[in-house]
Design a protein around this motif. Structure first.
Motif, PDB file in Angstrom:
ATOM      1  N   UNK A  33      -0.651  -3.076   2.932  1.00 22.95           N
ATOM      2  CA  UNK A  33      -1.147  -3.721   4.221  1.00 22.95           C
ATOM      3  C   UNK A  33      -2.060  -4.623   4.299  1.00 22.95           C
ATOM      4  N   UNK A  34      -2.742  -5.099   3.181  1.00 25.22           N
ATOM      5  CA  UNK A  34      -3.483  -6.357   2.877  1.00 25.22           C
ATOM      6  C   UNK A  34      -2.682  -7.594   3.392  1.00 25.22           C
ATOM      7  N   UNK A  35      -1.404  -7.442   3.526  1.00 24.85           N
ATOM      8  CA  UNK A  35      -0.570  -8.549   3.747  1.00 24.85           C
ATOM      9  C   UNK A  35      -0.294  -8.666   5.232  1.00 24.85           C
ATOM     10  N   UNK A  36      -0.587  -7.599   5.793  1.00 23.15           N
ATOM     11  CA  UNK A  36      -0.126  -7.434   7.298  1.00 23.15           C
ATOM     12  C   UNK A  36      -1.370  -7.730   8.196  1.00 23.15           C
ATOM     13  N   UNK A  37      -0.968  -8.084   9.607  1.00 22.27           N
ATOM     14  CA  UNK A  37      -1.997  -8.265  10.586  1.00 22.27           C
ATOM     15  C   UNK A  37      -3.065  -7.350  10.618  1.00 22.27           C
ATOM     16  N   UNK A  38      -4.268  -7.796  10.533  1.00 27.26           N
ATOM     17  CA  UNK A  38      -5.461  -6.817  10.609  1.00 27.26           C
ATOM     18  C   UNK A  38      -5.278  -5.635  11.671  1.00 27.26           C
ATOM     19  N   UNK A  39      -4.693  -5.988  12.855  1.00 26.19           N
ATOM     20  CA  UNK A  39      -4.487  -4.956  13.757  1.00 26.19           C
ATOM     21  C   UNK A  39      -3.427  -3.891  13.470  1.00 26.19           C
ATOM     22  N   UNK A  40      -2.664  -4.262  12.420  1.00 23.28           N
ATOM     23  CA  UNK A  40      -1.403  -3.277  12.105  1.00 23.28           C
ATOM     24  C   UNK A  40      -2.201  -2.361  11.001  1.00 23.28           C
ATOM     25  N   UNK A  41      -3.029  -2.676  10.172  1.00 19.70           N
ATOM     26  CA  UNK A  41      -3.876  -1.998   9.527  1.00 19.70           C
ATOM     27  C   UNK A  41      -4.627  -1.165  10.242  1.00 19.70           C
ATOM     28  N   UNK A  42      -5.383  -1.446  11.431  1.00 23.43           N
ATOM     29  CA  UNK A  42      -6.304  -0.794  12.197  1.00 23.43           C
ATOM     30  C   UNK A  42      -5.254   0.323  12.870  1.00 23.43           C
ATOM     31  N   UNK A  43      -4.048   0.164  13.087  1.00 19.90           N
ATOM     32  CA  UNK A  43      -3.342   1.103  13.633  1.00 19.90           C
ATOM     33  C   UNK A  43      -3.091   2.138  12.848  1.00 19.90           C
ATOM     34  N   UNK A  44      -2.678   1.854  11.348  1.00 18.94           N
ATOM     35  CA  UNK A  44      -2.599   2.982  10.220  1.00 18.94           C
ATOM     36  C   UNK A  44      -3.843   3.646  10.430  1.00 18.94           C
ATOM     37  N   UNK A  45      -4.984   3.162  10.215  1.00 20.02           N
ATOM     38  CA  UNK A  45      -6.082   3.738  10.150  1.00 20.02           C
ATOM     39  C   UNK A  45      -6.222   4.776  11.339  1.00 20.02           C
ATOM     40  N   UNK A  46      -6.059   4.343  12.358  1.00 18.03           N
ATOM     41  CA  UNK A  46      -6.069   5.254  13.624  1.00 18.03           C
ATOM     42  C   UNK A  46      -5.060   6.237  13.509  1.00 18.03           C
ATOM     43  N   UNK A  47      -3.945   5.826  13.191  1.00 20.59           N
ATOM     44  CA  UNK A  47      -2.852   6.931  13.117  1.00 20.59           C
ATOM     45  C   UNK A  47      -3.166   7.992  12.166  1.00 20.59           C
ATOM     46  N   UNK A  48      -3.845   7.829  10.999  1.00 22.65           N
ATOM     47  CA  UNK A  48      -4.029   8.747  10.038  1.00 22.65           C
ATOM     48  C   UNK A  48      -5.311   9.750  10.491  1.00 22.65           C
ATOM     49  N   UNK A  49      -6.323   8.980  11.015  1.00 17.74           N
ATOM     50  CA  UNK A  49      -7.515   9.570  11.543  1.00 17.74           C
ATOM     51  C   UNK A  49      -7.134  10.627  12.846  1.00 17.74           C
ATOM     52  N   UNK A  50      -6.220  10.175  13.689  1.00 18.08           N
ATOM     53  CA  UNK A  50      -5.597  11.077  14.735  1.00 18.08           C
ATOM     54  C   UNK A  50      -4.998  12.362  14.026  1.00 18.08           C
TER      55      UNK A  50
END
Ligand SMILES: [Zn+2]
Length: 242
Positions: free
Chosen positions: A184-201
């Motif tokens: 995820x370090x290589x991906x756009x920050x919004x994609x990292x944010x989406x995964x964080x949101x997904x896991x927190x949900x």
């Protein structure tokens, strides 16, 4: 009426045209090599197709280029001139020798500098880069977790970063611990944010059911776009009437 593809050639761009029983034209670029497909209503005039495709040429070229770069991304030699992605942007690697520990730094928006001792192997360079990515990701994550804990009204006990082959993240709902993929370090920050949101949900809803989707739709309405970008799915342009 035929559904066999016609080819539309514009400059050096080749587009497969498919005539279907649809109302609007539909343009998509497909991985891994950036194949372009234009679906159009049955009786669309060829001149209309051509003008439409020409008007979208900038968009097409941009996404074809992205796919080609990604396709090439698999193997790395860690030599100067190579492309490496960081936070969704492409950088050119510049490798230099020095005495001391391996070191990575970024200058401006173009270059990643990798300093290694003389005779460093590809594996050593790869490890140094990987640790740098890990460090950068660990700088990005805490504020995202903090932000979304507040919004979602949840709390994680622990989080970590690791290399995962098949998932972008995971959540242990009992331990309230989430893992995020190092890539995820290589991906756009919004994609990292989406995964964080997904896991927190997952702390609100364990399964990927309608309830889970409803949370995503509510809190991050464009989540499908970020998911598709991460999963390298075809990049689809919106439909247009004409
Ligand atoms: Zn999930």
């Amino acid at each position: 009426m035929s559904i066999s593809p016609e080819i539309l050639q514009i400059a050096n761009v080749q587009i497969d045209v498919v005539r279907k029983d649809i109302k609007n034209m539909h343009l998509a670029v497909y991985p891994p090599h950036g194949k372009i497909r234009l679906a159009v209503p049955q009786n669309t005039d060829e001149e209309v197709l051509r003008l439409f495709a020409i008007s979208k040429l900038g968009w097409i070229k941009k996404h074809v280029k992205n796919f080609k770069q990604q396709a090439r991304e698999t193997k790395r030699d860690y030599v100067s001139g190579e492309s490496h992605f960081f936070q969704g942007k492409r950088y050119i690697l510049e490798v230099k020798q020095h005495d001391g520990y391996g070191k990575v730094s970024i200058s401006g928006t173009k270059k990643i500098h990798l300093k290694v001792s003389k005779g460093a192997t590809v594996e050593e360079k790869a490890r140094i880069m990987k640790e740098w990515y890990r460090k950068q990701l660990k700088i990005q994550i805490p504020s995202l977790i903090e932000k979304w804990e507040k919004i979602l009204g949840v709390k994680v006990n622990d989080w970590g970063v690791k290399q995962m082959k098949t998932k972008w993240g995971s959540c242990n709902t009992d331990a309230k611990r989430i893992w995020l993929n190092l890539e995820l370090a290589k991906k756009p920050p919004i994609c990292l944010e989406y995964i964080v949101v997904h896991e927190l949900i997952h702390l609100l809803e364990r399964n990927h059911n309608d309830n889970f989707i409803a949370y995503l739709d509510k809190f991050m309405p464009k989540w499908r776009m970020y998911r598709d970008e991460l999963n390298n799915l075809p990049i689809v342009h919106n439909d247009w009437g004409y």
